[in-house]
Design an enzyme around this catalytic site. Structure first.
Site, short mmCIF file in Angstrom:
data_model
loop_
_atom_site.label_atom_id
_atom_site.label_comp_id
_atom_site.label_asym_id
_atom_site.label_seq_id
_atom_site.Cartn_x
_atom_site.Cartn_y
_atom_site.Cartn_z
N CYS A 1 131.30 132.18 93.18
CA CYS A 1 131.34 131.07 94.13
C CYS A 1 132.02 129.84 93.55
O CYS A 1 131.37 128.81 93.37
CB CYS A 1 129.94 130.72 94.55
SG CYS A 1 128.96 132.16 94.94
N ILE A 2 133.28 129.91 93.20
CA ILE A 2 133.94 128.73 92.64
C ILE A 2 135.31 128.53 93.26
O ILE A 2 135.88 129.47 93.74
CB ILE A 2 134.11 128.82 91.11
CG1 ILE A 2 134.32 130.30 90.71
CG2 ILE A 2 132.92 128.23 90.41
CD1 ILE A 2 134.75 130.53 89.33
#
Ligand SMILES: Cc1cc2nc3c(=O)[nH]c(=O)nc-3n(C[C@H](O)[C@H](O)[C@H](O)COP(=O)(O)OP(=O)(O)OC[C@H]3O[C@@H](n4cnc5c(N)ncnc54)[C@H](O)[C@@H]3O)c2cc1C
Lengths: 416, 104
Positions: free
Chosen positions: B103-104
């Protein structure tokens, strides 16, 4: 005996680091070898523009060999395996390259075949990706033929390189259909596995606002389990459906195959775990990784690769000299986001600080952050020139440093 | 970051509810976080949560949903039934480890 430096991958990171290291060492001090499977260096940010006829493939591809300084040896072959104990790389053509330092820069591998149905009926006919050259070209033809219906822009799952590129694609599609006078006949949906338009809250909010302004529907927490090309729909793992007439998807990403085949080198997706500040591999001290191939907690992007390259070059030098490594890479990332109609947004962030509004100090004057402007669009276009003439040759870009500048950013207390 | 008391022990959690320190985790904490998210933990949930947590403690990062599906013994489709919307994220939260890195 000269030190032997072997670099796997001659894309953004591999080329830049080879050229930087070539300036650090004379030919008698070190041999520098780069391996890549082909001789076509693609300026990947340009792939975004190809589908809309805003760039041609011949404008964004150049021979790889020509990007290297003198005395960089180029091997055109697939990497087969690394022998971490013997310090040796094996290539598909049988060549063996012993190394004192190994640098992994083989980027990502697209895996459309890993999603059920994606490479079946309709693949490259009504379902495309613009993440590779053939895909971007085929999509250009498909967009030209498209005169109405539902366009779905989708990310199958993270991580992906340049996580803003699919958003940019949606924005540019809005502008493209508007300019063709058929925007009213086209529905555009942006379908993402994330719970928002972007991974970080402040930017996500602004980007969601832009999607809304442009009448692009935002569908979140949608993880594609299956694609039904014949029926024209994507189906999520939790059995929701999104119908499409034209699907533009970003397929699953993994690291290079040899990384997974080399015991201990990669993580479960084939990315190489490294110290996030020094970029030294956790498996062997004489192995480093950068760019999309590296497993660090920041977006996979050319700007990240570039900033990492500066620190990595210094660390290879220090490692070979027996000095302590420089732990100064802070996760700096800097991305222009095209929003259509000649404008773009800029985001600047790192491991600690999410993208914030404000101004980014640059050589051409302050650029507005997280806000649409023409200047940012010009910045994005200018970057192509800088890529070939400054970034790849390993020159420092004026006014842009590997570390994130914190002045100019507006810190909102509720988000820090 | 806030400190709350769960099952009689103080635990530190970030803005999204992930534990800041994986060592503050207990089975009771897991059950409580699961309940907050509308989940009553069954043996199948535990299998996934334990797998996530062990993998994190061994390797320093949480497995992606893809390897979770391949290696935890629970296929991805069922993972979504057990942990609606975001199996990797929810199982990490319940397992007391940081948000997965994808999740980046
Ligand atoms: C559509 C699109 C738009 C983008 N836009 C932007 C942007 O605006 N800004 C930005 O900062 N970044 C952008 N990026 C991301 C950027 O292009 C990448 O992050 C960057 O190129 C990564 O550099 P790299 O050296 O890690 O990998 P790459 O440049 O991809 O190089 C990897 C090289 O390794 C070679 N290779 C791989 N496996 C093997 C093997 N087994 N054997 C031999 N050779 C192998 C490949 O041929 C390739 O040349 C974009 C990417 C895409 C796809």
């Amino acid at each position: 005996m000269p030190q032997r430096i072997v670099i796997l991958g001659g894309g953004t990171g591999g080329t830049m680091v080879a050229n930087r290291l070539r300036r650090v060492y004379s030919a008698s001090e070190a041999t520098i070898s780069v391996v890549d499977r082909d001789d076509r260096h693609v300026y990947q940010p340009g792939l975004l523009f190809v589908p809309f006829g805003l760039a041609r493939v011949e404008d964004i591809v150049r021979p790889r060999r020509r990007q290297f300084r003198r005395d960089v040896n180029f091997y055109e072959s697939e990497v087969e395996q690394v022998d971490l104990d013997e310090h040796r790389v094996e290539l598909a053509d049988g060549t063996r390259l012993p190394y004192d330092v190994l640098i992994v820069a083989t980027g990502v591998r697209l895996q459309p075949e890993e999603t059920e149905g994606l490479t079946g009926d309709g693949w490259r006919e009504r379902m495309f990706t613009f993440y590779d050259v053939p895909g971007a070209e085929q999509l250009a033809a498909a967009l030209e033929r498209f005169d109405g219906g539902r366009l779905v822009v989708n990310i199958v799952d993270l991580p992906i390189k340049c996580p803003v590129a699919p958003l940019e694609f949606a924005f540019l599609a809005d502008a493209y259909f508007t300019e063709r006078g058929i925007r009213a006949d086209v529905d555009i949906a942006y379908v993402t596995p994330l719970d928002a338009a972007f991974t970080k809250p402040v930017a996500a909010e602004r980007l969601a606002g832009l999607l809304e302004e442009k009448h692009i529907e935002l569908v979140t927490e949608f993880s594609v389990g299956e694609v039904d090309g014949a029926g024209g729909k994507i189906v999520s793992w939790d059995e929701r459906e999104e119908p499409f007439d034209l699907l533009v998807t970003v397929p699953l990403h993994a690291g290079a195959g040899y990384v997974s085949r080399t015991e201990g080198l990669g993580d479960d997706l084939g990315f190489v775990p490294v110290d996030p500040h020094t970029l030294q591999s956790r498996v062997r001290p004489n192995v480093f990784a950068l760019g999309d191939a590296a497993g660090v907690p920041i977006s996979k992007a050319g700007s990240v690769t570039h900033f990492e390259g500066e620190v990595l070059t210094e660390n290879v030098r220090r490692f070979l000299a027996g000095e302590e490594l420089d732990a100064s890479y802070d996760g700096h990332a800097n991305c222009f986001i095209e929003t259509g109609f000649g404008k773009a947004l800029l985001i600047d962030f790192n491991y600690e600080t999410e993208p914030l509004p404000g101004r980014f100090p640059s050589a051409v004057g302050p650029l507005p952050l997280l806000k649409e402007s023409r200047l940012n669009h010009l910045g994005k276009l200018m970057f192509q020139w800088l890529y070939w003439h400054a970034l790849l040759p390993g020159r420092d870009l004026p006014g842009i440093s590997a570390q994130m500048p914190s002045h100019g950013k507006e810190h909102h207390p509720e988000h820090v | 970051m806030t400190t709350t008391e769960i099952a009689g022990t103080p635990v530190e959690r970030d803005a999204e509810g992930f534990l800041v320190d994986p060592s503050q985790w207990t089975r009771e904490v897991a059950e409580e976080i699961a309940r907050e998210n509308g989940i009553e933990l069954t043996p199948a949930h535990w299998q996934v949560v334990q797998f996530m947590r062990n993998r994190y403690l061994e390797t320093g990062s949480a497995p992606s949903i893809r390897s979770l599906g391949k290696e935890s013994g629970v296929p991805i489709k069922e993972l979504y039934q057990l942990f609606p919307k975001g199996p990797a994220k929810l199982a990490a939260k319940i397992g007391g480890i940081p948000k997965p890195r994808g999740c980046i």
